[in-house]
Design a protein around this motif. Structure first.
Motif, PDB file in Angstrom:
ATOM      1  N   ILE A 124      10.096 -35.603  14.799  1.00  0.00           N
ATOM      2  CA  ILE A 124      10.851 -36.037  13.627  1.00  0.00           C
ATOM      3  C   ILE A 124      12.042 -36.859  14.097  1.00  0.00           C
ATOM      4  O   ILE A 124      12.885 -36.375  14.860  1.00  0.00           O
ATOM      5  N   SER A 125      12.119 -38.102  13.660  1.00  0.00           N
ATOM      6  CA  SER A 125      13.157 -39.005  14.138  1.00  0.00           C
ATOM      7  C   SER A 125      14.343 -39.098  13.191  1.00  0.00           C
ATOM      8  O   SER A 125      15.419 -39.527  13.599  1.00  0.00           O
ATOM      9  N   SER A 126      14.158 -38.720  11.928  1.00  0.00           N
ATOM     10  CA  SER A 126      15.221 -38.858  10.946  1.00  0.00           C
ATOM     11  C   SER A 126      14.843 -38.078   9.691  1.00  0.00           C
ATOM     12  O   SER A 126      13.700 -37.638   9.523  1.00  0.00           O
ATOM     13  N   LEU A 127      15.812 -37.922   8.794  1.00  0.00           N
ATOM     14  CA  LEU A 127      15.538 -37.286   7.519  1.00  0.00           C
ATOM     15  C   LEU A 127      14.510 -38.089   6.726  1.00  0.00           C
ATOM     16  O   LEU A 127      13.632 -37.523   6.073  1.00  0.00           O
ATOM     17  N   TYR A 128      14.614 -39.419   6.796  1.00  0.00           N
ATOM     18  CA  TYR A 128      13.649 -40.280   6.113  1.00  0.00           C
ATOM     19  C   TYR A 128      12.235 -40.031   6.637  1.00  0.00           C
ATOM     20  O   TYR A 128      11.270 -39.961   5.864  1.00  0.00           O
ATOM     21  N   HIS A 129      12.107 -39.881   7.939  1.00  0.00           N
ATOM     22  CA  HIS A 129      10.812 -39.599   8.559  1.00  0.00           C
ATOM     23  C   HIS A 129      10.260 -38.262   8.052  1.00  0.00           C
ATOM     24  O   HIS A 129       9.077 -38.139   7.712  1.00  0.00           O
ATOM     25  N   LEU A 130      11.129 -37.248   7.993  1.00  0.00           N
ATOM     26  CA  LEU A 130      10.710 -35.923   7.524  1.00  0.00           C
ATOM     27  C   LEU A 130      10.238 -35.984   6.068  1.00  0.00           C
ATOM     28  O   LEU A 130       9.193 -35.424   5.716  1.00  0.00           O
ATOM     29  N   ILE A 131      11.006 -36.668   5.221  1.00  0.00           N
ATOM     30  CA  ILE A 131      10.622 -36.786   3.812  1.00  0.00           C
ATOM     31  C   ILE A 131       9.287 -37.505   3.674  1.00  0.00           C
ATOM     32  O   ILE A 131       8.430 -37.108   2.868  1.00  0.00           O
ATOM     33  N   SER A 132       9.088 -38.549   4.485  1.00  0.00           N
ATOM     34  CA  SER A 132       7.825 -39.292   4.446  1.00  0.00           C
ATOM     35  C   SER A 132       6.656 -38.417   4.880  1.00  0.00           C
ATOM     36  O   SER A 132       5.562 -38.484   4.312  1.00  0.00           O
ATOM     37  N   LEU A 133       6.900 -37.569   5.878  1.00  0.00           N
ATOM     38  CA  LEU A 133       5.851 -36.652   6.321  1.00  0.00           C
ATOM     39  C   LEU A 133       5.503 -35.644   5.239  1.00  0.00           C
ATOM     40  O   LEU A 133       4.331 -35.314   5.020  1.00  0.00           O
ATOM     41  N   LEU A 134       6.515 -35.142   4.545  1.00  0.00           N
ATOM     42  CA  LEU A 134       6.273 -34.182   3.464  1.00  0.00           C
ATOM     43  C   LEU A 134       5.497 -34.837   2.322  1.00  0.00           C
ATOM     44  O   LEU A 134       4.663 -34.193   1.676  1.00  0.00           O
ATOM     45  N   ARG A 135       5.784 -36.094   2.068  1.00  0.00           N
ATOM     46  CA  ARG A 135       5.106 -36.793   0.985  1.00  0.00           C
ATOM     47  C   ARG A 135       3.697 -37.244   1.364  1.00  0.00           C
ATOM     48  O   ARG A 135       2.767 -37.168   0.570  1.00  0.00           O
ATOM     49  N   HIS A 136       3.538 -37.721   2.593  1.00  0.00           N
ATOM     50  CA  HIS A 136       2.290 -38.392   2.960  1.00  0.00           C
ATOM     51  C   HIS A 136       1.653 -37.849   4.236  1.00  0.00           C
ATOM     52  O   HIS A 136       0.721 -38.455   4.753  1.00  0.00           O
ATOM     53  N   GLY A 137       2.144 -36.733   4.745  1.00  0.00           N
ATOM     54  CA  GLY A 137       1.651 -36.231   6.024  1.00  0.00           C
ATOM     55  C   GLY A 137       0.164 -35.982   6.066  1.00  0.00           C
ATOM     56  O   GLY A 137      -0.479 -36.127   7.102  1.00  0.00           O
ATOM     57  N   GLY A 138      -0.426 -35.611   4.925  1.00  0.00           N
ATOM     58  CA  GLY A 138      -1.863 -35.369   4.904  1.00  0.00           C
ATOM     59  C   GLY A 138      -2.665 -36.601   5.230  1.00  0.00           C
ATOM     60  O   GLY A 138      -3.763 -36.522   5.787  1.00  0.00           O
ATOM     61  N   ALA A 139      -2.100 -37.776   4.920  1.00  0.00           N
ATOM     62  CA  ALA A 139      -2.805 -39.026   5.205  1.00  0.00           C
ATOM     63  C   ALA A 139      -2.946 -39.265   6.700  1.00  0.00           C
ATOM     64  O   ALA A 139      -3.847 -39.981   7.139  1.00  0.00           O
ATOM     65  N   ALA A 140      -2.050 -38.649   7.485  1.00  0.00           N
ATOM     66  CA  ALA A 140      -2.123 -38.836   8.931  1.00  0.00           C
ATOM     67  C   ALA A 140      -3.387 -38.239   9.515  1.00  0.00           C
ATOM     68  O   ALA A 140      -3.788 -38.575  10.630  1.00  0.00           O
ATOM     69  N   LYS A 141      -4.022 -37.322   8.763  1.00  0.00           N
ATOM     70  CA  LYS A 141      -5.249 -36.695   9.247  1.00  0.00           C
ATOM     71  C   LYS A 141      -6.486 -37.492   8.858  1.00  0.00           C
ATOM     72  O   LYS A 141      -7.609 -37.110   9.172  1.00  0.00           O
ATOM     73  N   ALA A 142      -6.276 -38.597   8.156  1.00  0.00           N
ATOM     74  CA  ALA A 142      -7.405 -39.422   7.733  1.00  0.00           C
ATOM     75  C   ALA A 142      -8.009 -40.152   8.924  1.00  0.00           C
ATOM     76  O   ALA A 142      -7.486 -40.122  10.031  1.00  0.00           O
ATOM     77  N   ALA A 143      -9.128 -40.810   8.671  1.00  0.00           N
ATOM     78  CA  ALA A 143      -9.845 -41.489   9.753  1.00  0.00           C
ATOM     79  C   ALA A 143      -9.025 -42.603  10.376  1.00  0.00           C
ATOM     80  O   ALA A 143      -9.122 -42.854  11.573  1.00  0.00           O
ATOM     81  N   SER A 144      -8.224 -43.297   9.593  1.00  0.00           N
ATOM     82  CA  SER A 144      -7.441 -44.410  10.113  1.00  0.00           C
ATOM     83  C   SER A 144      -6.164 -43.907  10.780  1.00  0.00           C
ATOM     84  O   SER A 144      -5.417 -43.138  10.178  1.00  0.00           O
ATOM     85  N   PRO A 145      -5.871 -44.352  12.006  1.00  0.00           N
ATOM     86  CA  PRO A 145      -4.624 -43.925  12.666  1.00  0.00           C
ATOM     87  C   PRO A 145      -3.386 -44.512  12.004  1.00  0.00           C
ATOM     88  O   PRO A 145      -2.273 -44.055  12.247  1.00  0.00           O
ATOM     89  N   ASP A 146      -3.575 -45.530  11.139  1.00  0.00           N
ATOM     90  CA  ASP A 146      -2.446 -46.186  10.493  1.00  0.00           C
ATOM     91  C   ASP A 146      -2.201 -45.684   9.069  1.00  0.00           C
ATOM     92  O   ASP A 146      -1.337 -46.215   8.361  1.00  0.00           O
ATOM     93  N   ALA A 147      -2.941 -44.657   8.648  1.00  0.00           N
ATOM     94  CA  ALA A 147      -2.858 -44.218   7.258  1.00  0.00           C
ATOM     95  C   ALA A 147      -1.453 -43.764   6.877  1.00  0.00           C
ATOM     96  O   ALA A 147      -0.951 -44.109   5.799  1.00  0.00           O
TER      97      ALA A 147
END
Length: 335
Positions: free
Chosen positions: A97-120
């Protein structure tokens, strides 16, 4: 058959430049630093694919901040925390986690990181930034194609990675339209020859013989650079080194190699420390960039120039103050 409908649509509304000369030391991080500075590595200092390298001198995102524009960097490899308003590190760096913004983005969209695309995840964060905050400058780095080229054995072909990138481009453009900022948004998309930093294919020190007592090769940035252990002006030693290195270049056991020119050594930033540089043949390939916006001709096709030309173009399209650069602004790209 390769299908890139969103890229083709953007090309129809902009200018595509192909056969663009790569930068010296054409690695991912080095190229990105050249794009945001318009300068060779000797000036900005990014010569390796190391995590979060610091860009020296003036650059695009620092200038945008200076001119009171909000700057978001998502997955862009040469930006560090504190240099922009909102920051998410690139996918190739260690997950933290690099910042509060990063954490909020992970909470909102973290599930997309598990998708097939590494850029999701990066794409979700970028779309969210466009819709919620309308940044003045958004730097978005997508690593899917680079990973496909780097790890072809993982089953992701370059063609499928390109098609995925095309979908990402479409998603981002749709977000700009949904945000109501399409009329004031300029796009620059680039890619090409930059690749991951790999080890030099052979240890050239094994072919130095007795010369190894006086100097050696050091593998850096995909090249192999030679220097003496101590600075010497001995003409006989220099002549011997020239003969030995000439033999290395002709030795089939070393692979197909070439010497970096004096100009390339200077541009690379390694000239002050090393005598010569050797690069495997076939590692530097041409690139491309696409520009689209209100001040760019539609359907224009051009060739040539340098990847360093992207920064002066970005400054002009965004009406920001320029600085001395090695790249050139192509007048034929502007209305």
């Amino acid at each position: 058959m390769l299908s890139l409908p969103r890229f083709a649509s953007l090309c129809a509304r902009g200018a595509l430049v192909t056969d663009v000369a790569p930068v010296c030391l054409n690695r991912e991080h080095t190229l990105c630093a050249c794009v945001v500075t318009g300068r060779h590595p000797r000036s900005h200092g990014v010569t390796h694919n190391r995590a979060a390298p610091r860009v020296a001198g003036r650059n695009l995102y620092a200038q945008a901040r200076k001119e009171s524009r909000s700057v978001y960097a998502i997955g862009w490899p040469t930006v560090t925390r504190g240099e922009v308003h909102r920051f998410i590190p690139c996918a190739t760096e260690k997950p933290r986690i690099s910042s509060l913004y990063h954490l909020i983005s992970l909470l909102r969209h973290g599930g997309a990181a598990k998708a097939a695309s590494p850029d999701a995840f990066a794409l979700c964060a970028a779309r969210d930034a466009v819709l919620r905050h309308k940044p003045g400058l958004l730097l978005l780095g997508l690593a899917g194609l680079l990973r496909a080229k780097q790890d072809p054995g993982k089953g992701v072909s370059a063609i499928s990675a390109l098609e995925q990138c095309d979908k990402h481009i479409g998603t981002l453009i749709d977000s700009v339209w949904a945000a109501g900022t399409a009329d004031i948004t300029d796009y620059i998309i680039f890619g090409g020859g930059a690749g991951p930093e790999r080890d030099f294919p052979v240890d050239l020190n094994a072919f130095l013989g007795s010369l190894r007592e006086y100097g050696g090769f050091h593998a850096k940035a995909g090249c192999s650079f030679f220097k003496y252990h101590t600075r010497t002006e001995n003409p006989a030693l220099h002549a011997k080194a020239a003969r030995v290195i000439g033999g290395i270049l002709e030795n089939p056991d070393c692979g197909r190699l070439r010497l970096l020119t004096e100009a390339e050594m200077d541009k690379s930033g390694f000239a002050g420390e090393y005598e010569i540089g050797i690069e495997p043949l076939g590692t530097a390939t041409s690139g491309f960039y696409l520009a689209a916006g209100a001040n760019v001709p539609h359907g224009l096709r051009l060739t040539g120039g340098s990847m360093l030309d992207i920064c002066p173009l970005a400054l002009r399209l965004s009406d920001m103050k320029k600085w001395a650069q090695d790249g050139c602004l192509r007048a034929d790209l502007l209305l």
